[in-house]
Motif scaffolding. Sequence first.
Motif, PDB file in Angstrom:
ATOM      1  N   THR A   1     -35.564 -41.447  33.000  1.00  0.00           N
ATOM      2  CA  THR A   1     -36.298 -41.447  31.746  1.00  0.00           C
ATOM      3  C   THR A   1     -36.567 -42.894  31.305  1.00  0.00           C
ATOM      4  N   ARG A   2     -37.491 -43.050  30.390  1.00  0.00           N
ATOM      5  CA  ARG A   2     -37.685 -44.319  29.674  1.00  0.00           C
ATOM      6  C   ARG A   2     -37.503 -43.995  28.209  1.00  0.00           C
ATOM      7  N   ALA A   3     -36.531 -44.631  27.586  1.00  0.00           N
ATOM      8  CA  ALA A   3     -36.141 -44.238  26.229  1.00  0.00           C
ATOM      9  C   ALA A   3     -36.207 -45.423  25.275  1.00  0.00           C
ATOM     10  N   LEU A   4     -36.724 -45.158  24.084  1.00  0.00           N
ATOM     11  CA  LEU A   4     -36.725 -46.150  23.011  1.00  0.00           C
ATOM     12  C   LEU A   4     -35.348 -46.164  22.340  1.00  0.00           C
ATOM     13  N   THR A   5     -34.919 -47.348  21.948  1.00  0.00           N
ATOM     14  CA  THR A   5     -33.664 -47.484  21.182  1.00  0.00           C
ATOM     15  C   THR A   5     -33.991 -48.254  19.900  1.00  0.00           C
ATOM     16  N   PRO A   6     -34.578 -47.567  18.902  1.00  0.00           N
ATOM     17  CA  PRO A   6     -35.154 -48.280  17.759  1.00  0.00           C
ATOM     18  C   PRO A   6     -34.156 -48.977  16.850  1.00  0.00           C
ATOM     19  N   ARG A   7     -32.865 -48.639  16.931  1.00  0.00           N
ATOM     20  CA  ARG A   7     -31.884 -49.247  16.024  1.00  0.00           C
ATOM     21  C   ARG A   7     -30.827 -50.065  16.744  1.00  0.00           C
ATOM     22  N   HIS A   8     -30.870 -50.143  18.054  1.00  0.00           N
ATOM     23  CA  HIS A   8     -29.831 -50.868  18.788  1.00  0.00           C
ATOM     24  C   HIS A   8     -29.966 -52.369  18.548  1.00  0.00           C
ATOM     25  N   PRO A   9     -28.877 -53.073  18.320  1.00  0.00           N
ATOM     26  CA  PRO A   9     -28.980 -54.505  18.022  1.00  0.00           C
ATOM     27  C   PRO A   9     -29.346 -55.367  19.228  1.00  0.00           C
ATOM     28  N   GLY A  10     -29.225 -54.816  20.437  1.00  0.00           N
ATOM     29  CA  GLY A  10     -29.437 -55.661  21.611  1.00  0.00           C
ATOM     30  C   GLY A  10     -30.575 -55.271  22.511  1.00  0.00           C
ATOM     31  N   ARG A  11     -31.237 -54.128  22.263  1.00  0.00           N
ATOM     32  CA  ARG A  11     -32.315 -53.697  23.161  1.00  0.00           C
ATOM     33  C   ARG A  11     -33.267 -52.777  22.415  1.00  0.00           C
TER      34      ARG A  11
ATOM     35  N   MET B   1     -23.515 -23.800   9.117  1.00  0.00           N
ATOM     36  CA  MET B   1     -23.816 -23.865  10.545  1.00  0.00           C
ATOM     37  C   MET B   1     -23.360 -25.198  11.115  1.00  0.00           C
ATOM     38  N   LYS B   2     -22.587 -25.129  12.165  1.00  0.00           N
ATOM     39  CA  LYS B   2     -22.176 -26.349  12.847  1.00  0.00           C
ATOM     40  C   LYS B   2     -23.402 -27.011  13.454  1.00  0.00           C
ATOM     41  N   ALA B   3     -23.513 -28.325  13.294  1.00  0.00           N
ATOM     42  CA  ALA B   3     -24.668 -29.060  13.798  1.00  0.00           C
ATOM     43  C   ALA B   3     -24.225 -30.152  14.760  1.00  0.00           C
ATOM     44  N   SER B   4     -24.982 -30.283  15.849  1.00  0.00           N
ATOM     45  CA  SER B   4     -24.723 -31.334  16.833  1.00  0.00           C
ATOM     46  C   SER B   4     -26.018 -32.060  17.139  1.00  0.00           C
ATOM     47  N   ALA B   5     -25.928 -33.371  17.322  1.00  0.00           N
ATOM     48  CA  ALA B   5     -27.086 -34.184  17.669  1.00  0.00           C
ATOM     49  C   ALA B   5     -26.965 -34.647  19.115  1.00  0.00           C
ATOM     50  N   PHE B   6     -28.054 -34.554  19.867  1.00  0.00           N
ATOM     51  CA  PHE B   6     -28.082 -35.097  21.220  1.00  0.00           C
ATOM     52  C   PHE B   6     -28.119 -36.618  21.167  1.00  0.00           C
ATOM     53  N   LEU B   7     -27.483 -37.234  22.179  1.00  0.00           N
ATOM     54  CA  LEU B   7     -27.373 -38.694  22.207  1.00  0.00           C
ATOM     55  C   LEU B   7     -27.157 -39.144  23.640  1.00  0.00           C
ATOM     56  N   TYR B   8     -27.596 -40.363  23.949  1.00  0.00           N
ATOM     57  CA  TYR B   8     -27.299 -41.014  25.223  1.00  0.00           C
ATOM     58  C   TYR B   8     -26.172 -42.022  25.016  1.00  0.00           C
ATOM     59  N   PRO B   9     -25.366 -42.279  26.020  1.00  0.00           N
ATOM     60  CA  PRO B   9     -24.340 -43.318  25.863  1.00  0.00           C
ATOM     61  C   PRO B   9     -24.916 -44.668  25.474  1.00  0.00           C
ATOM     62  N   TRP B  10     -26.121 -44.986  25.977  1.00  0.00           N
ATOM     63  CA  TRP B  10     -26.690 -46.302  25.653  1.00  0.00           C
ATOM     64  C   TRP B  10     -27.099 -46.418  24.191  1.00  0.00           C
ATOM     65  N   ASP B  11     -27.172 -45.312  23.471  1.00  0.00           N
ATOM     66  CA  ASP B  11     -27.410 -45.386  22.029  1.00  0.00           C
ATOM     67  C   ASP B  11     -26.188 -45.884  21.278  1.00  0.00           C
ATOM     68  N   VAL B  12     -25.008 -45.791  21.910  1.00  0.00           N
ATOM     69  CA  VAL B  12     -23.749 -46.128  21.245  1.00  0.00           C
ATOM     70  C   VAL B  12     -23.149 -47.421  21.784  1.00  0.00           C
ATOM     71  N   VAL B  13     -23.124 -47.557  23.117  1.00  0.00           N
ATOM     72  CA  VAL B  13     -22.496 -48.727  23.735  1.00  0.00           C
ATOM     73  C   VAL B  13     -23.231 -49.989  23.296  1.00  0.00           C
ATOM     74  N   GLY B  14     -22.530 -50.903  22.715  1.00  0.00           N
ATOM     75  CA  GLY B  14     -23.127 -52.157  22.248  1.00  0.00           C
ATOM     76  C   GLY B  14     -23.660 -52.121  20.835  1.00  0.00           C
ATOM     77  N   ASP B  15     -23.563 -50.973  20.168  1.00  0.00           N
ATOM     78  CA  ASP B  15     -24.022 -50.863  18.780  1.00  0.00           C
ATOM     79  C   ASP B  15     -22.838 -50.475  17.902  1.00  0.00           C
ATOM     80  N   PRO B  16     -22.234 -51.413  17.207  1.00  0.00           N
ATOM     81  CA  PRO B  16     -21.037 -51.108  16.415  1.00  0.00           C
ATOM     82  C   PRO B  16     -21.297 -50.170  15.244  1.00  0.00           C
ATOM     83  N   ASP B  17     -22.552 -49.983  14.862  1.00  0.00           N
ATOM     84  CA  ASP B  17     -22.866 -49.127  13.713  1.00  0.00           C
ATOM     85  C   ASP B  17     -23.274 -47.710  14.120  1.00  0.00           C
ATOM     86  N   ALA B  18     -23.400 -47.461  15.408  1.00  0.00           N
ATOM     87  CA  ALA B  18     -23.976 -46.184  15.844  1.00  0.00           C
ATOM     88  C   ALA B  18     -23.145 -44.986  15.417  1.00  0.00           C
TER      89      ALA B  18
END
Length: 394
Positions: A39-49, A1-18
Amino acid sequence: MKASAFLYPWDVVGDPDAAARLAGLGVEQVTLASAYHSTRALTPRHPGRRIVTAEHAAVLYPPGAARWTGRALRPYRQSWVAGEDPWAEAADTLAGAGLEVHSWVVLAHNSRMGAEHPDTCVVNAYGDRYPWAPCIARPAVHAYLVDLAAEAAARPGASGTELESCGWYGFAHLHAHDKVSGVALGDAAQYLMSLCFCSDCRAGYPSVGLDAEGLRAAVRRALEPVWAGSGSEEQGWSGVEKLLGADVADATLRRRVQVARSLQEAAVAAVRGAAPGPDFQVLLHADPASHRTGANVGTDPAHILSTADGVVLPCTGGDAAREAVLGPFAGLSGVLAANFNVVSGMGGSPGTLERDAAHAASLGADQLRLYHAGLASGPDLDAVTKALSAVRGG
């Protein structure tokens, strides 16, 4: 089964490991928000926020001036992610890690538009406006949503899109500091509270044999015992018919289905017209109960799969919940993506994903959606990785 994960751009922008972290989960695709509500969203792994506050519904790319200049209803620009086009930046980064990207477009859910343009809102039988819920029967709202779908879906780098809230929104809403649970409202009472009485809807009810003022009075009469007592637990369409009467209830649903189909058909056609080629996939977040409102809009399974390429269906919960949403699509042709909440702190169950995905597949699901890779904890993501590995092995 093809799998896709939902994501916000702010989860990726500024995080080189995302991107590498996402690819490591075992997903082939990311469903990346291009137009989203507040929305108000947690970014538990982002290096800057750690927290992103999206203060209002907005697009996460620069809206086209030629399309929107001079129009009263137009998309709002965001200011909480750095860069001119955070969607494109995130999409490019994810593609560089070998991930396919779909756009994720939220349509009829916009509190800022409702506040600034109150004439766009759903109006209930008591005259209360729902600023989060644009009335899709209003021609200006319809035109805005169709153009937003085309622009936000067919972003450069997207191979498909998923349209959320492409239909009626209503009473139910995750509002800040909500205080509406003192009187229990089941699914049936919420339907009555979601019927719209704006000027366009009042003008439209005679087309199905209803007098608008008579209907408004009937809704209020039906709800009086609800307010006088401790609420109503009536569920499903039979519950709506019990509260409102079968003939009147069925007429309201005919009208609402007509309006929703018009929007869905127009939005899908507009997306296909803007898409880079015939292989661009258009999916809708949906529910097979046509009276439902919200993010997963009520649809008729056969009709929606004759309009779009497939559906994303809410499958979090027990076996019965999955059977209720997947069963009506049995034997129909189209993508059936089973959407699972994998955030334990938000009611998800990543630890049972392997078993739940297998059950969904037995009911006809051929893809998975995982909500939400940016919000989930580290242990939740570890459980997802383990489950997807087992699914692939099976």
